[in-house]
Scaffold this motif. Structure first.
Motif, short mmCIF file in Angstrom:
data_model
loop_
_atom_site.label_atom_id
_atom_site.label_comp_id
_atom_site.label_asym_id
_atom_site.label_seq_id
_atom_site.Cartn_x
_atom_site.Cartn_y
_atom_site.Cartn_z
N LEU A 146 -23.12 -2.84 1.67
CA LEU A 146 -24.24 -2.62 2.58
C LEU A 146 -23.92 -3.17 3.97
N ASP A 147 -23.33 -4.38 4.02
CA ASP A 147 -22.97 -4.97 5.31
C ASP A 147 -21.94 -4.12 6.04
N ALA A 148 -20.98 -3.57 5.28
CA ALA A 148 -19.96 -2.72 5.90
C ALA A 148 -20.59 -1.44 6.44
N ALA A 150 -23.60 -1.03 7.53
CA ALA A 150 -24.41 -1.35 8.71
C ALA A 150 -23.61 -1.97 9.85
N GLY A 151 -22.33 -2.27 9.61
CA GLY A 151 -21.53 -2.91 10.65
C GLY A 151 -21.98 -4.32 10.96
N LEU A 152 -22.32 -5.06 9.91
CA LEU A 152 -22.85 -6.42 10.09
C LEU A 152 -21.80 -7.50 9.89
N GLU A 153 -20.53 -7.15 10.00
CA GLU A 153 -19.48 -8.13 9.73
C GLU A 153 -19.57 -9.35 10.64
N ALA A 154 -19.86 -9.14 11.94
CA ALA A 154 -19.94 -10.27 12.87
C ALA A 154 -21.11 -11.18 12.51
N GLU A 155 -22.26 -10.58 12.18
CA GLU A 155 -23.42 -11.39 11.79
C GLU A 155 -23.15 -12.16 10.50
#
Length: 556
Positions: A146-148, A150-155
């Protein structure tokens, strides 16, 4: 991507070497031809549990070698570098299964544990099938996917860093409180110990220095005797400095009349006298260094014995007595600082935890928003896969009471295959075919995000045909635009979309006494015949060939 696969003596495969292309490769063949053997062999290279039954009858061992080409920043290479394993050029995995049971693995010709192999392999390839969807059925991976998406890797990285900071502050606070409690209980003992160690004033490395000095002083008489003998030898008749000086003066008075023939002799004698003088001086200095007062030896011994007695008392080594003293002093300071350090640590922990809580809550909000977008995207993929009445939902359960380095969320993919049935965890879907199609829909949406660079699909089109098989083929082809895809299939609609087509067959060898599996890369004409066979069955008709031509033209 997986560039080459080499198999030796695995079940019915005696010798097999295949090169693989970066797009969609399909493997087809009659039932029982050995497609599952090929995947079992690849699974062995990717860390699957070894089994001596995989070794071909009559062989001592089976060997599977898989070669991958990866970008320099690929996580698998980073992990290998941390382990000190060479990563130049291709990454080559070799798994050897012995017929007598044990197996071993190597990466780039360096032995590795099975655990490390599995970690590396998980970043290289995923095998998906009706009952082998490890990457997506594993609930622990759902949050990462899910994080991948949404592109939430930095967060996620920020939350992990804040969690580490908060955990470190919590540990420092806990440790300080424990020290204060212990110090309060042992105050009298600590004060006595602090006074005793202050008087003793131990130094790191002091034991070795004292022991060496003690040994030297105890042996000084022997050294002094040897030095005296050397001095007497220098002062003996044979090397008397006075006689040599007298001889040198006589020669120097006659030196001018000798026409230079005494120059070398005079120079040599002069050097001898200089060396004798230097030797006498150094012998005298050495004598002085070995003179000692017996009281000095006694003092050294008393100091050494006192240090060792203190080390026994405080249950440490002599070299760590200074550390013990420092720890005791810190404990006493903690009691006498009026709680200032405790208050500072409590404040630091509160700041760190507040920062983590805020970042984790923000991340959780974005995850819930991303979950809705993922659900919508997956639902759009389901109707063409004959799952038009199914539902897919990403459950994000937030529990601030169970924080961790990934935040405060538990993520799980939920599905309902039929109307009126409640959503249930993906791993509990009953139908293998439905499960495989859910997997494919998810993979198409996730594409290269959160995925290994090589995907292997094992007969995910089983039990479907026509438009559904064509939809599966279209989605595999879409995946292959971003990733390397290998698909074992019985569907001509899927096979027709491949960039590379391999035929798996079983044939007799050695006068019919042995069966072996062969894999052949098909030419355009051979591919037409294979797709026609898949369409018509055992007997290939002209109508089937015409239909194969139509399928292949439509995918060109």
């Amino acid at each position: 991507m997986l560039t080459a696969l080499s198999i030796r003596d695995i079940v019915l495969i005696e010798k097999l070497d295949i090169a693989l292309e970066p797009n969609l490769t399909v493997l087809t063949g009659e039932t029982g031809a050995g497609k599952s053997i090929l995947l079992d062999a690849l699974g062995l290279a990717l860390g699957a549990r070894g089994d001596s039954s995989l070794v071909r009858a009559g062989a001592e061992r089976g060997v599977v070698t898989a070669a991958f080409t990866l970008s320099p920043s690929h996580p698998a290479l980073l992990l290998l570098r941390e382990q000190g394993i060479d990563t130049e050029g291709e990454l080559v995995i070799r798994r050897i299964q012995n017929a007598d049971g044990p197996s071993r693995a190597a990466i780039n010709d360096q032995p590795v544990s099975l655990n490390l192999l599995r970690q590396i392999a998980g970043a290289l390839a995923e095998i998906h099938g009706q009952h082998a969807d490890r990457a997506l059925v594993d609930v622990t991976a759902h949050r990462h996917l899910l994080d991948a998406f949404a592109g939430l890797e930095a967060e996620c990285a920020e939350v992990a860093a804040l969690w580490s900071r908060a955990a470190a502050a919590d540990e420092a606070l806990r440790s300080h409180r424990e020290r204060m409690t212990r110090a309060e209980t042992e105050r009298d003992y600590l004060e006595h110990a602090a006074a005793e160690l202050k008087a003793l004033a131990p130094l790191a490395g002091e034991e070795a220095l004292l022991a060496d000095a003690r040994q030297l002083m105890m042996s000084s008489e022997q050294f002094a005797t040897a030095l005296t003998e050397a001095e007497e030898a220098l002062a003996g008749d044979g090397t008397s400095v006075a006689r040599l000086n007298a001889a040198l003066r006589k020669l120097e008075r006659r030196r001018e009349q000798a026409g230079g023939r005494l120059d070398a002799v005079c120079a040599a004698l002069d050097r001898v006298l200089a060396e004798i003088t230097e030797a006498e001086r150094t012998l005298a200095d050495a004598h002085v260094s070995f003179r000692f007062d017996p009281r000095e030896l006694e003092a050294s011994e008393e100091r050494l014995f006192a240090l060792r007695a203190a080390a026994r008392k405080y249950k440490c080594t002599v070299d760590t007595l200074a550390d013990v003293r420092e720890r005791i002093n810190r404990d006493l300071e903690a009691l006498g600082d009026g709680g200032r350090e405790l208050a500072a640590l409590e404040k630091e922990f509160a700041r760190a935890r507040a920062a983590f809580d805020a970042a984790a809550e923000t991340l959780s909000t974005r995850r819930r928003k991303a979950a809705r977008a993922l659900d919508k995207a997956v639902m759009a993929e389901l109707p063409p896969l004959k799952l038009e009445r199914a539902r897919f939902a990403t459950a994000v359960e937030t529990d601030a009471g169970k924080p961790g380095p990934h935040g405060i969320d538990r993520v799980e993919f939920m599905v309902a295959a039929n109307p009126g049935t409640p959503l249930a965890p993906l791993m509990k879907v009953a139908s293998g075919g439905e499960l495989a199609r859910f997997m494919l829909a998810l993979k198409v949406i996730l594409a290269a995000r959160g995925s290994a660079p090589t995907l292997i699909f094992d007969e995910i089109d089983t039990g479907v045909g026509g438009a559904v098989a064509d939809a599966i083929g279209a989605r595999l082809a879409r995946l292959a635009e971003h990733l390397q895809v290998l698909a074992v299939t019985h569907s001509p609609q899927v096979a027709a979309r491949a960039g590379q087509h391999m035929l798996i067959s079983k044939m007799e060898e050695v006068a019919g006494k042995r069966m072996v599996t062969r894999v052949q890369a098909l030419s355009a004409q051979s591919r037409r015949e294979e797709v026609a066979r898949m369409l018509s069955g055992a007997k290939v008709t002209e109508a089937a060939r015409a239909q194969a031509d139509e399928l292949l033209r439509g995918r060109a």
